[in-house]
Design an enzyme around this catalytic site. Structure first.
Site, PDB file in Angstrom:
ATOM      1  N   GLU A   1       0.794  -1.231   0.000  1.00 44.92           N
ATOM      2  CA  GLU A   1       0.000   0.000   0.000  1.00 44.92           C
ATOM      3  C   GLU A   1       0.829   1.285   0.000  1.00 44.92           C
ATOM      4  O   GLU A   1       0.839   2.026   0.986  1.00 44.92           O
ATOM      5  CB  GLU A   1      -0.973   0.015   1.193  1.00 44.92           C
ATOM      6  CG  GLU A   1      -2.028  -1.063   1.106  1.00 44.92           C
ATOM      7  CD  GLU A   1      -3.040  -1.010   2.258  1.00 44.92           C
ATOM      8  OE1 GLU A   1      -2.888  -0.167   3.157  1.00 44.92           O
ATOM      9  OE2 GLU A   1      -3.974  -1.821   2.250  1.00 44.92           O
TER      10      GLU A   1
ATOM     11  N   GLU B   1      -5.350  -8.362   0.200  1.00 46.36           N
ATOM     12  CA  GLU B   1      -6.058  -8.117   1.467  1.00 46.36           C
ATOM     13  C   GLU B   1      -7.525  -7.873   1.174  1.00 46.36           C
ATOM     14  O   GLU B   1      -7.863  -7.203   0.197  1.00 46.36           O
ATOM     15  CB  GLU B   1      -5.546  -6.855   2.185  1.00 46.36           C
ATOM     16  CG  GLU B   1      -4.172  -6.969   2.768  1.00 46.36           C
ATOM     17  CD  GLU B   1      -3.766  -5.692   3.525  1.00 46.36           C
ATOM     18  OE1 GLU B   1      -4.656  -4.909   3.949  1.00 46.36           O
ATOM     19  OE2 GLU B   1      -2.552  -5.485   3.676  1.00 46.36           O
TER      20      GLU B   1
END
Ligand code: IFM
Length: 451
Positions: free
Chosen positions: A164, A356
């Site tokens: 991320e 995720e």
């Protein structure tokens, strides 16, 4: 009934700082998150990662629970300051030993390791040398990659560089809400971003040099995207534009991170928006950044819904009144797991991994000693339904990693958000499989045929 295909990989994910604890064991160095936890007001309740889930000491028990759930793959991250306490130079053999043991234990349990090299715990000593703003930062990361792959690359074939970038760069270096808590102006922010992209590229080079084509290498970006308000060609195109457009100064647009990595160039519209804020860099940097990767990891939790406008543009819809929210107040938008993978696959033509996906709920141990979390089951079921649709319609979907294996340290929220399939009592460390863990076990066992 159709399942996800014979090579599809099911797993769970965690990150080092969020679960390991053992913050000072064997001379482990501090990270920017240790620093952040010491600044009053930055983390809820003054929580920290000193003990977390104590996974460092309890990893065998945790792997035993994964086995009980029949989990075939586990995505975890390596703590950079655990293996190189000051970020560069002296390597901690004891720190590396931990990952050695972890990998061996996983393989012994028939669980495939997926290693993330950087999930936000940047070495403190390197932060005070300028962190991602330092021109050497990408080389530091490459050297760290070398140390890790030299030790566990004989057994680990699946790698991710960063997790991320939008968050550790944007929330950490622009908003100041995550570590290292900086609020940089755009020129410095864009420089840090460029260096982090370069670090990704150099890291891929190191992995590829060492492991060749036997390794599968990618990275994980925030893949929250857009959902068309109706399924008409015009609305779908509006949603697609909204997903990739850089129309104002913002650190969120996914194309800002994926275009350089896959296409070897920053998006034109973004370059216009940032114009004079852009750093000067060697054009060869983009060649390094755009090393061939094997897949794109998408961390997807929710998406905005957008509608087309009369002038050919798009507008974000107002949230529906009463839209279901998770405990973290995030909207429940299952179609995110159809549209994002589809749009990303169509633009970048790379296999997709959901690295995720999950939600935090109001979980506690009931009087019967169990943890009943029907809303998590419903959430996962709905999202997987949509992911399956993408898969059946031809998106090259390789894997799905639920976030998270166990309740853990949720960054600035401390221990207030429980994302796990395993409940952790943070007073005693006791683990309890939630109802969703048993549900996920069954989903895995029939490869999602009932989804
Ligand atoms: O816990 C985080 C994780 O570290 C990064 N992605 C989002 C998760 C839930 O907020």
């Amino acid at each position: 009934m159709k399942d996800f295909g014979k090579d599809f990989v099911w797993g769970c994910a965690t990150a080092a700082f969020q679960i390991e604890g053992a913050a000072h064991e064997n001379g482990k160095g501090a990270s920017v998150w240790d620093m952040m936890c010491r600044i009053p007001g930055k983390v809820k309740n003054g929580d920290n990662g000193e003990v977390a889930c104590d996974h460092f000491h309890r990893y065998k028990e945790d792997i035993g629970m994964m086995k009980e759930m029949g989990i075939p793959a586990y995505r975890f991250s390596v703590s950079w300051p655990r293996v190189i306490p000051t970020g560069v130079g002296q390597v901690s053999e004891a720190g590396l030993d931990f990952y050695d043991r972890l990998v061996d234990e996983l393989i012994g349990a028939n669980i495939t390791p997926y290693v993330t090299l950087f999930h936000w715990d940047f070495p403190y000593d390197l932060f005070i040398r300028g962190g991602w703003l330092n021109p050497d930062s990408s080389k530091w990361f490459a050297d760290y990659t070398q140390v890790v792959v030299d030790r566990i690359g004989d057994r680990v074939k699946h790698w991710m560089t960063h997790n991320e970038p939008q968050c550790f760069l944007g929330i950490g270096h622009r908003m100041g809400k995550h570590a290292p808590g900086l609020e940089l102006d755009w020129p410095e922010f864009l420089l840090a971003t460029h260096n982090a992209l370069l670090a990704h590229g150099r890291s891929v080079q190191v992995l590829r040099n060492k492991l060749g084509k036997s390794a599968e290498i990618g990275w994980a970006v925030v893949g929250n995207g857009t959902i068309p308000s109706v399924e008409t060609p015009v609305a779908i195109e509006a949603a697609r534009s909204a997903m990739f457009e850089v129309k104002e100064k913002s650190f969120w647009p996914i194309s800002w991170y994926l275009d350089p990595v896959v296409f070897g160039k920053y998006p034109e519209d973004g370059l216009k928006v940032f114009e004079k804020d852009m750093p000067n860099f060697d054009p060869d940097d983009l060649k390094i950044i755009s090393q061939d990767i094997d897949y794109i990891g998408l961390n997807i939790y929710n998406s905005d819904t957008v509608s087309p406008t009369e002038d050919g543009g798009w507008v974000k819809d107002k949230p529906i009144v009463g839209l279901p929210l998770t405990k973290f107040n995030c909207p429940v938008t299952p179609e995110a797991l159809y549209w994002s993978p589809k749009f990303i696959y169509e633009r970048y033509n790379k296999p997709i991994i959901i690295s995720e996906n999950g939600c935090s709920c109001h979980d506690w141990v009931s009087m019967d000693g169990k943890v009943h979390d029907p809303s998590r089951i419903d959430f996962l079921h709905r999202y997987l339904n949509n992911y399956k649709r993408a898969s059946l319609e031809g998106v090259d979907t390789k894997a799905y990693f639920q976030w998270s294996l166990m309740d853990n340290f949720e960054w600035s929220e401390g221990y207030c958000e429980r994302f796990g399939l395993i409940h952790v009592d943070f007073q005693t460390g006791k683990r309890t499989l939630k109802d969703s863990a048993y549900w996920y076990r069954d989903v895995i066992a029939n490869n999602g045929a009932d989804i």
